[in-house]
Design a protein around this motif. Structure first.
Motif, mmCIF file in Angstrom:
data_model
loop_
_atom_site.group_PDB
_atom_site.id
_atom_site.type_symbol
_atom_site.label_atom_id
_atom_site.label_comp_id
_atom_site.label_asym_id
_atom_site.label_seq_id
_atom_site.Cartn_x
_atom_site.Cartn_y
_atom_site.Cartn_z
ATOM 1 N N VAL A 54 0.865 -1.185 0.000
ATOM 2 C CA VAL A 54 0.000 0.000 0.000
ATOM 3 C C VAL A 54 0.900 1.232 0.000
ATOM 4 C CG1 VAL A 54 -1.800 1.276 1.212
ATOM 5 C CG2 VAL A 54 -1.834 -1.227 1.203
ATOM 6 N N GLU B 80 -4.140 6.919 -0.951
ATOM 7 C CA GLU B 80 -3.459 5.636 -0.868
ATOM 8 C C GLU B 80 -3.780 4.807 -2.111
ATOM 9 O OE1 GLU B 80 -6.457 2.672 1.533
ATOM 10 O OE2 GLU B 80 -5.119 3.935 2.731
ATOM 11 N N LYS C 49 -3.146 0.748 -3.566
ATOM 12 C CA LYS C 49 -2.701 -0.620 -3.310
ATOM 13 C C LYS C 49 -2.246 -1.258 -4.615
ATOM 14 C CE LYS C 49 -3.959 -4.996 -1.143
ATOM 15 N NZ LYS C 49 -5.002 -5.771 -0.418
#
Length: 213
Positions: free
Chosen positions: A77, A89, A91
């Motif tokens: 992440v 963020e 991932k």
């Protein structure tokens, strides 16, 4: 002995194969992440954006055009932070093919409301002197201690505060000793004691018996 030597030979034969398989697995999980960070409203590249791998002490910054590049692992992440913008963020997919991944990360402005600041003109000398003289300066700890040690204040505290453990113990011991001392006889009456009358007159003059309410 021959079996032992055979085991050593087989271990040396298959060890490179196991190391190679582990290396290939690690190599397949490594990803070269690169991209650009831009503003969501004007699509302008943001420089000096922090690009950090979560829960790891690894990261980088974007250059003057907002471009960055960092080596990560599949499933990591990535956190994007920049002063004045909301954090983001991303991932990294664990099932992507190949060892490269590119993104375009848009940052949204974070509105911050600061408390109002009132700016006033600097006071004149006369106003400053008047405010300084009339300012209510609170007492410091030394002055508070000095006021608490006054005789009148001490008497008020002695009358209002309950006895502590040591005072109660001394009081009980004093009462017990008096009972033992006057056991079998009448106690003297303080009404005929001149010292007690002197203390009563002094307390009357001081106003100890006046209604303080």
């Amino acid at each position: 002995m021959k079996k032992f030597l055979l085991l050593i030979f087989l271990a040396g034969l298959f060890a490179p194969v196991a190391v190679k398989a582990q290396f290939e697995s690690f190599k397949d999980s490594v990803v070269q992440l690169y991209g650009v960070v831009m503003t969501a409203d004007s699509l302008r590249g943001l420089p000096a954006v922090t690009v950090k791998v979560r829960n790891q002490n690894r990261g980088t910054f974007t250059n003057e055009q907002g471009v960055f590049s960092i080596v990560v692992m599949k499933g990591d992440v990535i956190d994007f932070t920049y002063v004045g913008f909301k954090p983001k963020e991303v991932k990294i997919p664990a099932n992507i093919e190949g060892n490269s991944f590119s993104i375009i990360q848009l940052m949204v402005v974070d509105t911050v409301y600061l408390p109002a600041t009132i700016i006033k003109a600097r006071p004149r000398r006369e106003q400053f002197e008047r405010e300084f003289v009339n300012a209510d300066v609170p007492d410091d700890k030394i002055e508070i201690a000095r006021q608490n040690t006054k005789t009148a204040q001490s008497r008020i505290l002695m009358q209002s505060l309950p006895r502590d453990g040591s005072e109660n113990s001394r009081y009980v011991q004093r009462q017990s000793s008096q009972q033992q001392f006057y056991s079998g006889q009448y106690r003297p009456q303080n009404i005929f004691n001149p010292v007690a009358w002197n203390e009563f007159i002094q307390a009357w003059k001081r106003g100890d018996f006046k209604n303080k309410n």
